[in-house]
Design an enzyme around this catalytic site. Sequence first.
Site, PDB file in Angstrom:
ATOM      1  N   PHE A 239       0.847  -1.119   0.017  1.00 26.07           N
ATOM      2  CA  PHE A 239       0.053   0.002  -0.049  1.00 26.07           C
ATOM      3  C   PHE A 239       0.811   1.370   0.048  1.00 26.07           C
ATOM      4  O   PHE A 239       0.382   2.410   0.322  1.00 26.07           O
ATOM      5  CB  PHE A 239      -0.881  -0.071   1.068  1.00 26.07           C
ATOM      6  N   GLU A 715      -4.894   1.410  -7.219  1.00 17.04           N
ATOM      7  CA  GLU A 715      -5.182   2.604  -6.437  1.00 17.04           C
ATOM      8  C   GLU A 715      -6.768   3.057  -6.587  1.00 17.04           C
ATOM      9  O   GLU A 715      -7.080   3.783  -5.542  1.00 17.04           O
ATOM     10  CB  GLU A 715      -4.186   3.312  -6.436  1.00 17.04           C
TER      11      GLU A 715
HETATM   12 MO1  MOS Z   1       1.504   2.968  -3.958  1.00 10.84          MO
HETATM   13  S1  MOS Z   1       0.860   4.466  -2.514  1.00 10.84           S
HETATM   14  O1  MOS Z   1       1.939   4.367  -5.153  1.00 10.84           O
HETATM   15  O2  MOS Z   1       2.659   2.150  -3.268  1.00 10.84           O
END
Ligand code: MOS
Length: 748
Positions: A239, A715
Site C-alpha cells: 500500500f 489504487e
Molecule cells: Mo502506491 S501508494 O503508489 O505504493
Amino acid sequence: MPNQEKATGAVGAPTRRTDGREKVTGAARYAAEAPIPKAAFGYILPSTIAKGVIKSIDTSVAEKAIGVIAILTPLNMPKLHGGHSGDSRAPFSDMNILYAGQHVAVVVADTPERARHAASLIKVEYTEAKPIVDVHDSSAPLNETPTFFGSPLGFKEGDVASAVSAPGVTVVKQTYTTPIETHNPMEMSATVALWEGDDKLVVWDSTQGVSNTHGSLARAFGLKPENVRVYCPYTGGGFGCKGEEWPHKFLAVAAAKLAKRPVRLPLTRAQMFTNSGHRPFCEQVITVAAGTDGKLKGLRHFVLSQVSPSSTFIETCAAGTSRVLYDTASLEIVQHVKTMDLPPGTWMRAPGETPGMFALESALDELAHELKMDPIALRLANHADVSPESKKPWSSKHLKECYTKGAEKFGWSRRNPIPASTKTPDGKWIGYGMASATYPAMIFPGKARVRLYKEGNGVRAVSAAASQDLGTGTWTIGVQMTATLLDLPAGQVKFELGDSKLPVSGQSGGSATAGSLALALGDAAEALKAELLKHADGTPLAGIDIKDVQFKGGELASISKPTQKVKLRDLVQKAGSEYVEGVTSDRNKFQPTGEDYMANDAKYAFQSFGAHFVEVQIDDLLPLVKVTRVVSVMDIGRVLNPKTARSQVIGGVVMGLGQALTEDTHYDLRTGRPTNDNFADYRVPVNSDIHSLEVEFIDVPDLHFNPIGCRGVGEIGITGIAAAVANAVYNATGKRIRDLPITPDKLL
Ligand code: MOS
C-alpha cells in the site's frame, strides 16, 4: 522460483492466481522466512522520546545477556554512501531524535525473544525537547510555497475570486479534514541479510521495488551491483509503505556484518506505525461556484498537510483531483505544509487522491444539494472532454459510461434526494451516495525478457522481470500478458519475478506495474521476433519486413500473406542454442521516442476513471454507519484478469471504507507517540464490516498507452469511496460529516 500453478488463460481470462496454492498452503516464503540457515534475529529498540538528542547509550548489561551476539547503535554504525529514503537521514548517522519510535539500537541474538529482552536492558539517556504534534500549534514551522519533486504545488488559471463573487452563482465553501492513516499490510516489513565474504551481499526483503532496493543497498554499502542479490518472491501487501528504502533495511545489513551472521530483522506491528510511513493529516478547504446549470465557474482547493523534519513527502490532495477531474472556468490550488515532530509520512494507496477526492467529491455533493441537481447530472455538466491539466485529448476515457452503468446496476433512480426522509421497514435511516473515482496511468521505466525454448513438438516461453507481486496478481498477469503477446496457450508460458538478477524493473507503486510490464514485455516480444527472424533464411519468411510479421498460434506469420509462416519451434531449432531471447530495448524509458506513451510531449493524457455508488443504513439510537451495498464501475483500459482486477478494486473499496468509518492514527499530543499502534485500537475493516460489493469494468483497451491496452487498477478503487459514504450518510440523516472517520459520536 516458486512451484507455481499453470495459468489457464491469456489476457482477459479470469485466471486463478498462479501463486495461490503456495499462499493458502503456507508454502510461500515471505522475507522474514527466507531460507537462510543459521540466521540470527534482530530486534530494534525504539526511541521513547519524540524530540531531542541521545546523550548516551549504555549497552554493557545488554551485551552480557544470554544469547546476545552483537548490538548496533549510532556509535558503531558504518557510514553509508546514500541509497536510503523515506527517512531522509542516513540511518544511525547522528544522535538526534526527530520522532517517537525512531530506531535507536539493533540487538542481534540467537532467538527473537532474547534479542527483545536484551534490548530492554539497553540504557539510553536523552536530552528531551517538547515535540510539536498538534497541527494547530502556531509554533509549528509553516511553509506556504512547498515544492514536491522540484515542482511548486500551487496553481492558478483564471480568476476564482471573481467567479465566486459574481451575481447569480451558487457557492459552497467548506473545510474537510482527514486524519493520519497507517498502512497495515498483513506482512510487516522485514529484511534478512547475509554477507558472503566482505563484498557480497544477499538480501531477502519485503519490498515494492526489487530493483530499487538492490540499487540502494549496493550504493549504501559501496558494493558492485553484481555482488548484491535481492530476493522478494512475495510481498504480503504494501500500500506504499514498502516503496521507500526505510532505515531497517540498512540496519539489517550492517547488523549482519557486525554479528558475522545472517540476520533476520522484521519490524513489529507497532514499528509499522512509526518506521515505514503513514498518510499525513490533511485539512482542505474547497470553494466551488456554479451557475444554475451546474457548470463550474470557479474551483479553489486549499490543502494544509503535515510533514516531518526528516521527510520530503507531501500529501498533495489537489494535483490528482481538482487539477484533472472536472472542467472549470477558473481554478486555484494552494498548498501549505507544517513541519511536525512526527515520523515521516509516505505514499499510501492513491496518495493525494484519497484525501483529495474525499474533499472534492463531498463538496460537489453539497453543491448538487444547493442547486437541487442530481449529483450525477452535476458531474456530467462538468465532464472534462480533454485533460484540464494538459489540454490534450484523453488516450481513452469512459467516465460517462461508468456513471450510467453504475447508476443502473445500483438502482440510483430510486434515491430520494431529500435527506433524512427514507427508512427501512425495520426503522433504519437509509441513504444513497455516489462519487467519481480517478487515478493517473503511469509507466515506470523497466525491462523484461522473453525466452523461447523447444518443448515436445512445440515451444515453451519463459518471461521475466525484476518486478514484484504485492498480492496484486503480478505473477499471474505476467503469464497472461506473455501468452497474449506471443499468442501461445498460457499453459506453455512461465513468468518470473522477485529477483534482482532478472531484468531491471520499476517500482510497484503508482498503479504502474501492469502498464509498465505490458510495455516492457511488448517490447521484449518485438525483440524476440527480430531475433527469430535472424534464423528465417530458407523459410517462407526469409527477407520479410518485421512490421509484416506477427506471433500466431505457435508460429511466426506474415500479416499481409497469412500463408507465409514458420513454426516457432523450427526457428528455435535453427538458432541452435538452448533458447532464443528478446530483451526490452533501452528506449523503454519514461519517454519512449516517437511513441504516444506517457511523456511530456505525448499526444494524449493518460488517466483512469470510475464511479462508486454506496448505500448506508444507520440506526437512529446508535448511529453506526453500516455500508450495505457498494457498486463500483471502473474504466481502467483493458482488464487483464477480471478476477484479480476485481480483487484490486474490492481491496481499494474496503480500504476506503476504513478511511471513511474507522481509521485514525492518534498521537498523544504531549509525548508525540501513537496511542493506537495495534490492531485492537487501530480499526481496519473486518469481514463483518463488509456487505455487498459489486465491481464492473468498462474494459475498453487503451492502446495508446501500451500494446496490451491496460492501465493500472491498484489504487483507483479507494479514490472517491469515502466521499460516496459521506454523501450517503448525508442523504440518510441530513448530517454532513466533513471530518473523517465518520464515527457514531459525530452522528449523535
Ligand atoms: Mo502506491 S501508494 O503508489 O505504493
